[in-house]
Design a protein around this motif. Structure first.
Motif, short mmCIF file in Angstrom:
data_model
loop_
_atom_site.label_atom_id
_atom_site.label_comp_id
_atom_site.label_asym_id
_atom_site.label_seq_id
_atom_site.Cartn_x
_atom_site.Cartn_y
_atom_site.Cartn_z
N ALA A 55 0.84 -1.21 0.00
CA ALA A 55 0.00 0.00 0.00
C ALA A 55 0.87 1.25 0.00
N TYR A 77 -5.24 6.19 -1.41
CA TYR A 77 -6.29 5.18 -1.25
C TYR A 77 -7.44 5.69 -0.39
N ILE A 197 -8.81 -0.97 1.62
CA ILE A 197 -8.62 0.31 0.92
C ILE A 197 -8.60 0.07 -0.58
N ARG A 199 -7.78 2.16 -4.46
CA ARG A 199 -7.13 3.30 -5.12
C ARG A 199 -8.16 4.35 -5.51
#
Length: 291
Positions: A55, A77, A197, A199
């Motif tokens: 991430a 995110y 999460i 994008r």
């Protein structure tokens, strides 16, 4: 498959989550194409310390990460309001090889699974109140190495997560404190563990479609738990099926289907307190808002 024209937009959504029973249970229906109209998934299995790094580097479309990592990645995110893990009675434990008081941890070596995790934040918030003068060296170890390290005297204490809650007695270890009990006692809120999460650049319609698919996948798993069983046990790394069931029972709950007001309050509460202790960057006001 052709890479030009409309086929490009149909590429599967890349996702990473852990092989733990709660994640495979939640994502089974979606990963196997049983959620009507849901975007196809290209699944990577990785433990949470790996997905946290992915991430941070912006590597995949959707990831299950630790809530402790969230403040570092919110620019790129968005937090999905479902599919993650919050819970009660499921906090990390501090284990020692023999009976000890929290004050005895002053200046001692403590093994932790990650320094960017909810577990670590809860530990730091607890230690700030319970360990006068603070603990000594903090050593990061893969979580399966922590209990043996405590047992063998390589470290003075260990912060453990996951199924270690159910197995630490097998190592002859003592439970010094339950970080979850401390958190719930001081805040009344559930513990934010794992976040899903996605994008932001995927765009609002896709983000909403992903949230809807996660919610439906959870609902389908609850409606027919047996359907997910092969996927859960295939990836549970020889875990006893009964322990896998305990794991799912503990970490998949109403907050998985929808964070809701209490869930969001818990996330905001943890990250605000952690920022006040200098553990994470402060949150922007609307950082947790879902499109």
């Amino acid at each position: 498959m052709s890479t030009h024209g409309h086929a490009q937009s149909e590429r599967p959504v890349s996702i990473a989550f852990s092989p733990c029973p709660n994640d495979t249970f939640v994502f089974d229906a979606w990963a196997h194409g049983r959620v009507p109209g849901a975007p196809a998934l290209d699944v990577t299995f990785a433990d949470i310390d790996i997905t946290n790094g992915m991430a941070e580097r912006g590597e995949l479309d959707v990831l299950k990460i630790s809530y402790g990592m969230l403040p570092w990645v919110l620019e790129e995110y968005a937090l999905l309001p479902c599919g993650g893990a919050l819970g009660r009675g499921c906090g990390p434990l501090v284990l020692t090889s023999g009976p000890m008081d929290p004050a005895d941890l002053r200046g001692r070596t403590v093994a932790v699974p990650s320094e960017r995790s909810t577990a670590y934040m809860l530990f730091r918030l607890w230690a700030a109140e319970e360990v006068p003068g603070d603990v000594g060296e903090v050593v990061v170890l893969p979580f399966h190495e922590i209990m043996p390290a405590v047992r063998d005297g390589k470290v003075d204490a260990g912060l453990v997560i996951h199924e270690a809650r159910f197995t630490y007695q097998e190592y002859g270890l003592h439970r010094l404190a339950d970080m979850g009990e401390h958190w719930e006692h001081t805040t009344g809120l559930p513990i934010p563990l794992g976040a899903i999460i996605a994008r932001r650049s995927l765009g609002e319609p896709m983000l909403r479609a992903l949230a809807a698919a996660a919610r439906e996948s959870v609902r389908m798993a609850w409606e027919d738990p047996e359907a997910s069983r092969p996927y859960v046990l295939e990836h549970a790394q020889e875990m006893d099926p009964a322990v896998a069931d305990q794991h799912i029972g503990l970490y998949v709950n109403e907050f998985t289907a929808d964070l809701g007001e209490d869930g969001l309050a818990a996330v905001r509460g943890l990250l605000t307190r952690a920022a006040a202790e200098g553990l994470v960057p402060p949150l922007a006001g609307d950082a947790l808002a879902f499109p």
